[in-house]
Design an enzyme around this catalytic site. Structure first.
Site, PDB file in Angstrom:
ATOM      1  N   HIS A  49       0.844  -1.189   0.000  1.00 27.28           N
ATOM      2  CA  HIS A  49       0.000   0.000   0.000  1.00 27.28           C
ATOM      3  C   HIS A  49       0.885   1.245   0.000  1.00 27.28           C
ATOM      4  CE1 HIS A  49      -3.549  -2.309   1.784  1.00 27.28           C
ATOM      5  NE2 HIS A  49      -2.540  -3.071   2.177  1.00 27.28           N
ATOM      6  N   GLU A 131       2.499  -0.844   4.378  1.00 24.69           N
ATOM      7  CA  GLU A 131       2.275   0.519   3.910  1.00 24.69           C
ATOM      8  C   GLU A 131       3.620   1.200   3.661  1.00 24.69           C
ATOM      9  OE1 GLU A 131      -0.469   2.177   3.251  1.00 24.69           O
ATOM     10  OE2 GLU A 131      -2.130   1.256   4.352  1.00 24.69           O
ATOM     11  N   HIS A 167      -2.417  -2.832  -3.428  1.00 28.80           N
ATOM     12  CA  HIS A 167      -3.821  -2.673  -3.043  1.00 28.80           C
ATOM     13  C   HIS A 167      -4.684  -2.517  -4.296  1.00 28.80           C
ATOM     14  CE1 HIS A 167      -6.560  -0.748   0.279  1.00 28.80           C
ATOM     15  NE2 HIS A 167      -6.980  -1.925  -0.107  1.00 28.80           N
ATOM     16  N   ASP A 177      -3.628   2.397  -5.008  1.00 31.32           N
ATOM     17  CA  ASP A 177      -2.275   2.490  -4.467  1.00 31.32           C
ATOM     18  C   ASP A 177      -1.560   1.138  -4.548  1.00 31.32           C
ATOM     19  OD1 ASP A 177      -4.292   1.797  -2.385  1.00 31.32           O
ATOM     20  OD2 ASP A 177      -2.566   1.642  -1.051  1.00 31.32           O
TER      21      ASP A 177
END
Length: 207
Positions: A49, A131, A167, A177
């Site tokens: 992500h 992330e 994602h 993303d």
């Protein structure tokens, strides 16, 4: 005088970077946003992500605060659009490569949402969410690719990782993303993983 380089005894196990589902090199902040995985779940997917709070601003603590449910919703106008959101990822990699962990990898983090990939739905059940600090569609730093590759390698030593995707690939049309600024070929070169582990049309096989 001659010197010899000591060789490791092949019977001596390599020290693990893991303490149960926690990575030993990460900075740990335990998020309350997680739950148990289904009993039959096989953790074989990594989901990449991107996030920055506020969007495009780097270096603060807002992402950490979001995952810990302590973000000040009145600190920036953008936060009103996500007010009350309760989410998490297993890991967060800052622009300089600093690695944070929020959820035990044996547990189910809340990062994927409604999703489907490799014939399975509910990707939170059997994936690891990572992330990257960045803006959707923008570029990422070399230190982030290096940290991500090291982390993926470590994850593959603990779990039967067979796929890695963004994602955008597990929730197409809903999420975009990390976006076109993320260089999947660069990650593949660092990992030297077979192209079949990666989303279709994101790279060419290694020569």
């Amino acid at each position: 005088m001659t010197t010899t380089t000591p060789t490791q005894n092949p019977e001596t196990p390599t020290p693990s970077v893991w303490v149960q589902g926690w990575h030993g090199s990460a900075r740990h902040l335990a998020s309350p946003n997680y739950g148990p995985r289904p009993a039959q779940a096989q953790i074989d997917l990594i989901v990449v992500h991107s996030i920055s709070l506020p969007p495009g601003q780097y270096g603060g603590q807002a992402v950490q605060d979001l995952f810990l449910n302590r973000l000040d919703w009145d600190a920036h106008p953008y936060y009103q659009s996500i007010r009350g959101l309760q989410v998490s990822a297993h890991f967060f990699i800052e622009r300089d490569g600093t690695l944070w962990q929020f959820v035990d990898c044996d547990q189910r983090a809340w990062h994927a949402g409604a999703s489907q990939y490799r014939g399975r739905s509910q990707c939170n059940d059997d994936s690891i969410g990572i992330e990257l600090e960045g803006l959707e569609g923008a570029t990422f730093e070399p230190a982030q690719y290096n940290a991500l590759a090291r982390l993926c390698t470590d994850l593959a030593q603990r779990y039967p990782i067979a796929h890695i995707a963004g994602h955008e690939h597990i929730a197409p049309g809903r999420k975009a993303d990390p976006g076109p600024g993320f260089q999947w070929p660069q990650l593949q070169r660092l990992l030297a993983w077979d192209a079949r582990r990666f989303p279709a049309h994101t790279l060419q096989p290694l020569r």
